[in-house]
Each structure stands twice: as C-alpha cells, then as structure tokens.
Design a protein around this motif. Structure first.
Motif, PDB file in Angstrom:
ATOM      1  N   ASP A 115       0.805  -1.225   0.000  1.00 35.28           N
ATOM      2  CA  ASP A 115       0.000   0.000   0.000  1.00 35.28           C
ATOM      3  C   ASP A 115       0.842   1.282   0.000  1.00 35.28           C
ATOM      4  OD1 ASP A 115      -2.311  -1.465  -0.198  1.00 35.28           O
ATOM      5  OD2 ASP A 115      -2.813  -1.325   1.937  1.00 35.28           O
ATOM      6  N   PRO A 116       1.860   1.418   0.845  1.00 32.43           N
ATOM      7  CA  PRO A 116       2.671   2.638   0.781  1.00 32.43           C
ATOM      8  C   PRO A 116       3.449   2.769  -0.530  1.00 32.43           C
ATOM      9  CG  PRO A 116       3.077   1.473   2.838  1.00 32.43           C
ATOM     10  CD  PRO A 116       2.216   0.598   2.001  1.00 32.43           C
ATOM     11  N   ILE A 117       3.883   1.638  -1.085  1.00 34.49           N
ATOM     12  CA  ILE A 117       4.598   1.688  -2.364  1.00 34.49           C
ATOM     13  C   ILE A 117       3.659   2.127  -3.473  1.00 34.49           C
ATOM     14  CG2 ILE A 117       5.809   0.289  -4.093  1.00 34.49           C
ATOM     15  CD1 ILE A 117       6.893  -1.405  -1.775  1.00 34.49           C
ATOM     16  N   ASP A 118       2.455   1.586  -3.494  1.00 34.40           N
ATOM     17  CA  ASP A 118       1.476   1.987  -4.506  1.00 34.40           C
ATOM     18  C   ASP A 118       1.091   3.458  -4.359  1.00 34.40           C
ATOM     19  OD1 ASP A 118       1.575  -0.577  -5.453  1.00 34.40           O
ATOM     20  OD2 ASP A 118      -0.383  -1.169  -4.660  1.00 34.40           O
ATOM     21  N   LYS A 119       0.967   3.927  -3.117  1.00 30.67           N
ATOM     22  CA  LYS A 119       0.641   5.345  -2.897  1.00 30.67           C
ATOM     23  C   LYS A 119       1.761   6.237  -3.407  1.00 30.67           C
ATOM     24  CE  LYS A 119      -0.421   8.817   0.598  1.00 30.67           C
ATOM     25  NZ  LYS A 119       0.296   9.819  -0.153  1.00 30.67           N
ATOM     26  N   ALA A 120       3.005   5.859  -3.159  1.00 30.81           N
ATOM     27  CA  ALA A 120       4.139   6.646  -3.636  1.00 30.81           C
ATOM     28  C   ALA A 120       4.154   6.704  -5.164  1.00 30.81           C
ATOM     29  CB  ALA A 120       5.448   6.066  -3.119  1.00 30.81           C
ATOM     30  N   SER A 121       3.840   5.595  -5.816  1.00 26.71           N
ATOM     31  CA  SER A 121       3.838   5.599  -7.281  1.00 26.71           C
ATOM     32  C   SER A 121       2.680   6.423  -7.831  1.00 26.71           C
ATOM     33  CB  SER A 121       3.805   4.174  -7.824  1.00 26.71           C
ATOM     34  OG  SER A 121       2.628   3.532  -7.431  1.00 26.71           O
ATOM     35  N   ARG A 122       1.520   6.413  -7.150  1.00 29.75           N
ATOM     36  CA  ARG A 122       0.406   7.277  -7.568  1.00 29.75           C
ATOM     37  C   ARG A 122       0.752   8.747  -7.355  1.00 29.75           C
ATOM     38  NH1 ARG A 122      -2.534   3.304  -4.941  1.00 29.75           N
ATOM     39  NH2 ARG A 122      -2.798   4.652  -3.117  1.00 29.75           N
ATOM     40  N   ASP A 123       1.484   9.044  -6.280  1.00 30.15           N
ATOM     41  CA  ASP A 123       1.898  10.419  -6.023  1.00 30.15           C
ATOM     42  C   ASP A 123       2.856  10.933  -7.091  1.00 30.15           C
ATOM     43  OD1 ASP A 123       0.324  10.490  -3.774  1.00 30.15           O
ATOM     44  OD2 ASP A 123       1.991  10.268  -2.349  1.00 30.15           O
ATOM     45  N   VAL A 124       3.710  10.057  -7.600  1.00 30.08           N
ATOM     46  CA  VAL A 124       4.614  10.462  -8.689  1.00 30.08           C
ATOM     47  C   VAL A 124       3.789  10.920  -9.891  1.00 30.08           C
ATOM     48  CG1 VAL A 124       6.286   9.611 -10.388  1.00 30.08           C
ATOM     49  CG2 VAL A 124       6.581   9.068  -7.977  1.00 30.08           C
ATOM     50  N   ALA A 125       2.758  10.167 -10.224  1.00 30.15           N
ATOM     51  CA  ALA A 125       1.912  10.533 -11.364  1.00 30.15           C
ATOM     52  C   ALA A 125       1.154  11.834 -11.091  1.00 30.15           C
ATOM     53  CB  ALA A 125       0.935   9.410 -11.678  1.00 30.15           C
ATOM     54  N   ALA A 126       0.734  12.034  -9.855  1.00 33.09           N
ATOM     55  CA  ALA A 126      -0.072  13.211  -9.534  1.00 33.09           C
ATOM     56  C   ALA A 126       0.763  14.484  -9.404  1.00 33.09           C
ATOM     57  CB  ALA A 126      -0.835  12.969  -8.237  1.00 33.09           C
ATOM     58  N   TYR A 127       1.941  14.396  -8.795  1.00 33.23           N
ATOM     59  CA  TYR A 127       2.715  15.597  -8.468  1.00 33.23           C
ATOM     60  C   TYR A 127       3.828  15.934  -9.446  1.00 33.23           C
ATOM     61  CZ  TYR A 127       0.431  15.113  -3.950  1.00 33.23           C
ATOM     62  OH  TYR A 127      -0.489  15.003  -2.950  1.00 33.23           O
ATOM     63  N   CYS A 128       4.168  15.030 -10.335  1.00 31.70           N
ATOM     64  CA  CYS A 128       5.307  15.276 -11.218  1.00 31.70           C
ATOM     65  C   CYS A 128       4.890  15.643 -12.639  1.00 31.70           C
ATOM     66  CB  CYS A 128       6.226  14.060 -11.236  1.00 31.70           C
ATOM     67  SG  CYS A 128       6.988  13.729  -9.631  1.00 31.70           S
ATOM     68  N   ARG A 129       3.709  16.148 -12.788  1.00 35.31           N
ATOM     69  CA  ARG A 129       3.285  16.594 -14.119  1.00 35.31           C
ATOM     70  C   ARG A 129       3.981  17.895 -14.475  1.00 35.31           C
ATOM     71  NH1 ARG A 129      -3.025  15.633 -13.019  1.00 35.31           N
ATOM     72  NH2 ARG A 129      -2.972  13.379 -13.180  1.00 35.31           N
ATOM     73  N   GLN A 130       4.194  18.084 -15.758  1.00 34.91           N
ATOM     74  CA  GLN A 130       4.810  19.327 -16.188  1.00 34.91           C
ATOM     75  C   GLN A 130       3.839  20.483 -15.946  1.00 34.91           C
ATOM     76  OE1 GLN A 130       6.297  19.254 -20.149  1.00 34.91           O
ATOM     77  NE2 GLN A 130       7.361  21.187 -19.934  1.00 34.91           N
ATOM     78  N   PRO A 131       4.332  21.574 -15.364  1.00 34.93           N
ATOM     79  CA  PRO A 131       3.433  22.689 -15.090  1.00 34.93           C
ATOM     80  C   PRO A 131       2.900  23.302 -16.376  1.00 34.93           C
ATOM     81  CG  PRO A 131       5.684  23.237 -14.469  1.00 34.93           C
ATOM     82  CD  PRO A 131       5.683  21.813 -14.908  1.00 34.93           C
ATOM     83  N   TYR A 132       1.685  23.789 -16.294  1.00 30.54           N
ATOM     84  CA  TYR A 132       1.047  24.419 -17.446  1.00 30.54           C
ATOM     85  C   TYR A 132       1.679  25.778 -17.695  1.00 30.54           C
ATOM     86  CZ  TYR A 132      -2.453  26.757 -20.279  1.00 30.54           C
ATOM     87  OH  TYR A 132      -3.083  27.455 -21.272  1.00 30.54           O
ATOM     88  N   VAL A 133       2.028  26.029 -18.945  1.00 26.03           N
ATOM     89  CA  VAL A 133       2.580  27.320 -19.329  1.00 26.03           C
ATOM     90  C   VAL A 133       1.583  27.958 -20.285  1.00 26.03           C
ATOM     91  CG1 VAL A 133       4.503  28.500 -20.456  1.00 26.03           C
ATOM     92  CG2 VAL A 133       4.915  26.463 -19.087  1.00 26.03           C
ATOM     93  N   ALA A 134       1.152  29.160 -19.946  1.00 24.30           N
ATOM     94  CA  ALA A 134       0.161  29.845 -20.773  1.00 24.30           C
ATOM     95  C   ALA A 134       0.752  30.180 -22.137  1.00 24.30           C
ATOM     96  CB  ALA A 134      -0.306  31.122 -20.089  1.00 24.30           C
ATOM     97  N   ASP A 135      -0.065  30.056 -23.153  1.00 26.65           N
ATOM     98  CA  ASP A 135       0.353  30.373 -24.507  1.00 26.65           C
ATOM     99  C   ASP A 135       0.294  31.886 -24.691  1.00 26.65           C
ATOM    100  OD1 ASP A 135       1.054  30.282 -27.143  1.00 26.65           O
ATOM    101  OD2 ASP A 135      -0.890  29.562 -27.857  1.00 26.65           O
ATOM    102  N   THR A 136       1.443  32.505 -24.881  1.00 23.90           N
ATOM    103  CA  THR A 136       1.486  33.966 -24.996  1.00 23.90           C
ATOM    104  C   THR A 136       1.338  34.443 -26.431  1.00 23.90           C
ATOM    105  OG1 THR A 136       3.894  33.885 -25.138  1.00 23.90           O
ATOM    106  CG2 THR A 136       2.914  34.209 -22.940  1.00 23.90           C
ATOM    107  N   THR A 137       1.133  33.522 -27.371  1.00 19.80           N
ATOM    108  CA  THR A 137       0.993  33.945 -28.758  1.00 19.80           C
ATOM    109  C   THR A 137      -0.426  34.382 -29.080  1.00 19.80           C
ATOM    110  OG1 THR A 137       0.536  31.680 -29.485  1.00 19.80           O
ATOM    111  CG2 THR A 137       2.841  32.417 -29.506  1.00 19.80           C
ATOM    112  N   GLN A 138      -1.377  34.096 -28.197  1.00 19.71           N
ATOM    113  CA  GLN A 138      -2.764  34.476 -28.430  1.00 19.71           C
ATOM    114  C   GLN A 138      -2.932  35.970 -28.192  1.00 19.71           C
ATOM    115  OE1 GLN A 138      -5.147  32.470 -29.582  1.00 19.71           O
ATOM    116  NE2 GLN A 138      -3.658  30.813 -29.707  1.00 19.71           N
ATOM    117  N   PRO A 139      -3.690  36.637 -29.027  1.00 17.93           N
ATOM    118  CA  PRO A 139      -3.907  38.066 -28.803  1.00 17.93           C
ATOM    119  C   PRO A 139      -4.803  38.295 -27.580  1.00 17.93           C
ATOM    120  CG  PRO A 139      -5.256  37.285 -30.615  1.00 17.93           C
ATOM    121  CD  PRO A 139      -4.355  36.147 -30.208  1.00 17.93           C
ATOM    122  N   THR A 140      -4.631  39.454 -26.976  1.00 21.88           N
ATOM    123  CA  THR A 140      -5.433  39.779 -25.801  1.00 21.88           C
ATOM    124  C   THR A 140      -6.706  40.525 -26.173  1.00 21.88           C
ATOM    125  OG1 THR A 140      -4.180  41.804 -25.504  1.00 21.88           O
ATOM    126  CG2 THR A 140      -3.445  39.859 -24.267  1.00 21.88           C
TER     127      THR A 140
END
Length: 155
Positions: A115-140
């Motif tokens: 159970d702790p090993i499975d939780k750690a592996s689920r946490d890797v998937a949840a917390y290690c995603r690449q952060p979202y970067v806003a697309d600055t090419t769109q006009p305002t």
C-alpha cells in the motif's frame, strides 16, 4: 565611583564598520551571483518528459506487486537522479524520495508493504506533471480588434 572604561576611538570604530559593510556587500554579491546562476541553470534544464515519470510509476507498481530485486532496484535507480532536478516541485521530489525509500524487497509481500509503495507511485503521477505554461501567442483582444470589456446585462 566606578572607573571609566576606555573605548575605541571613533575613527577605528568607523573603519571596523566599513570593513564589515564591505564584507557583507561582497557576500551579498556572491550570493546573488550564485542564485542567479542557479536560476539560469534551472531555466535551461528541460523538464523531464512524462514518459520518465510513467516508467518510474510502472516500475514501482511492479516492485510492490512482484517483490523482486530487479524491479525494486530499477525503481530506485530511476527515481534517484530525478531528486536533484532543479525544475521539479517539492511535492514531486517527496514522492520520488518515498519511491526510493520504500522500493525494497521484503521477505513476505503483504498489503502493509504494498500500500505505501502503490501510494508513492500514484503520487509520482499526480505531483510530477509538467506545469502548465500559458500560450502567450494568443492576442489579448477579441477578433473584432477591440479589447474585451464587460457590459451590464440590464442597463
């Protein structure tokens, strides 16, 4: 009456303060340079691809399920270099640290171990995603060329 204590002349006191300020300024400049270099390195280091984290997750699941030396060693080996990556969040590094610490072979594979090993592996998937970067090419502005504005529904 107590005798008067002799103090250092004002000139030597100001020299001491000047030397202290010079040292403090030098240390501040060195620290700022080091931090700027660290930030520049962090900005240049590419974020690890999602496939890397997926491989860590699947290998960690295998370690928990099969309890084999090969899977557990591979999970630790995959998580270890990511701990020093400058762009990963603290939560991601905590999850990777848990994978590294928990992925060990045990004499008996029990739910208390898995159970702790499975939780750690689920946490890797949840917390290690690449952060979202806003697309600055769109006009305002909207397609009509005018800036967006809000109008009252009931004037």
């Amino acid at each position: 009456m107590a005798p008067l204590r002799r103090t250092a002349p004002l000139a030597s006191l100001s020299l001491g303060l000047t030397a202290g300020l010079t040292l403090a300024t030098g240390l501040t400049a060195a620290l700022a340079t080091g931090l700027a270099a660290g930030r520049a390195w962090a900005a240049e280091a590419p974020y690890p691809p999602a496939t890397t984290f997926r491989e860590v997750q699947l290998t960690t699941f295998s370690c928990g399920r099969d309890n084999t030396q090969a899977d557990c060693d591979k999970a630790r080996r995959l998580a270890d270099p990511l701990l020093d990556h400058p762009r990963l969040s603290t939560a991601c590094k905590d999850a990777l640290w848990s994978v590294r610490q928990l992925s060990v072979v045990a004499p008996q594979n029990s739910p208390e171990r898995r159970d702790p090993i499975d939780k750690a592996s689920r946490d890797v998937a949840a917390y290690c995603r690449q952060p979202y970067v806003a697309d600055t090419t769109q006009p305002t502005t909207n397609p009509g060329g005018k800036p967006f504005s809000f109008k009252a529904l009931n004037p």
